[in-house]
Design an enzyme around this catalytic site. Structure first.
Site, short mmCIF file in Angstrom:
data_model
loop_
_atom_site.label_atom_id
_atom_site.label_comp_id
_atom_site.label_asym_id
_atom_site.label_seq_id
_atom_site.Cartn_x
_atom_site.Cartn_y
_atom_site.Cartn_z
N TYR A 56 -5.12 -9.63 3.77
CA TYR A 56 -3.71 -10.19 2.98
C TYR A 56 -3.69 -11.50 2.58
CZ TYR A 56 1.13 -10.02 1.86
OH TYR A 56 2.11 -9.42 1.11
N VAL A 57 -3.25 -11.96 1.06
CA VAL A 57 -2.63 -13.18 0.51
C VAL A 57 -1.03 -12.21 0.06
CG1 VAL A 57 -2.90 -14.98 -1.40
CG2 VAL A 57 -4.77 -13.43 0.59
N ASN A 80 -5.81 -0.38 -5.40
CA ASN A 80 -6.21 -1.15 -5.43
C ASN A 80 -6.73 -2.12 -6.13
OD1 ASN A 80 -6.15 -4.01 -4.04
ND2 ASN A 80 -5.87 -3.11 -2.28
N TYR A 102 -13.00 -8.45 -4.49
CA TYR A 102 -14.79 -7.71 -3.77
C TYR A 102 -15.56 -7.56 -4.62
CZ TYR A 102 -10.35 -6.93 -0.27
OH TYR A 102 -9.91 -7.01 0.76
N GLU A 156 0.84 -1.08 0.44
CA GLU A 156 -0.28 -0.14 -0.29
C GLU A 156 0.43 1.15 0.32
OE1 GLU A 156 -2.99 -0.26 3.20
OE2 GLU A 156 -4.13 -1.86 1.99
N GLU A 169 -10.29 -5.26 8.79
CA GLU A 169 -9.29 -4.46 9.20
C GLU A 169 -8.27 -4.28 7.97
OE1 GLU A 169 -6.73 -0.47 10.01
OE2 GLU A 169 -9.10 -1.52 10.59
N GLY A 220 -7.38 -18.85 -4.27
CA GLY A 220 -8.58 -18.73 -3.58
C GLY A 220 -8.48 -18.86 -2.43
#
Length: 164
Positions: free
Chosen positions: A88-89, A126, A132, A28, A85, A97
């Site tokens: 993350y992957v 992002n 999402y 980020e 909050e 997945g």
């Protein structure tokens, strides 16, 4: 095909959670902004009054992601909800997945507890916004996030000394 498992974080995961938070902050473009320590996570996740919960995603037994949530409350619904909050992957684990399974586990917790919603925020640039959308989250265009921090927070708090 790699095996994805989701489990509740335990206190021994504090170093892993901090590593993921730092990696997310780097993604980020805020790598220097992380002030949290392992002890902060230990205190606030496993102390006397935990303020967050976390899930750890593993790919073939190795930690590759996490979701950190806390309870919020909707006055309109009259029910609690969960706020994500951080989700993350690691880049190498994406496309297996993992993120969807983490969010499914968050949704499962919310439903099992009788909560009515799951909220999160995402940076406008992002690329995860498409993810999402596909999962079913909807951008609330009419709601704008605001934050009070630093000197402004201290100044406003000082006004409360009058007996709040």
């Amino acid at each position: 095909m790699p095996t994805v498992t989701i489990r509740s974080a335990v206190e021994a995961d504090c170093a892993t959670i901090l590593r993921f938070v730092r990696e997310l902050a780097e993604f980020e473009r805020e790598a220097d902004a992380v002030k949290a320590t392992e002890e902060d996570f230990r205190r606030d996740g496993w102390g006397e009054q935990p303020v967050f919960e976390a899930l750890i995603a593993e790919l073939d037994g190795a930690p590759v992601g996490f979701a950190l949530t806390f309870r919020n409350f909707s006055t309109w619904e009259g029910r609690p909800g969960l706020y994500v909050e951080d989700l993350y992957v690691t880049p190498d684990a994406r496309r297996h997945g993992v993120g969807r399974k983490l969010l499914a586990a968050v949704a499962q917790r919310a439903v099992e507890r009788g909560y009515r919603r799951v909220d999160l925020s995402v940076l406008d640039w992002n690329p995860a916004r498409g993810f999402y959308d596909r999962v079913g989250f909807r951008q609330m265009k009419e709601w704008l996030p605001y934050r009070l921090t630093g000197d402004a927070l201290s100044a406003l708090a000082a006004e409360g000394d009058a007996g709040a």
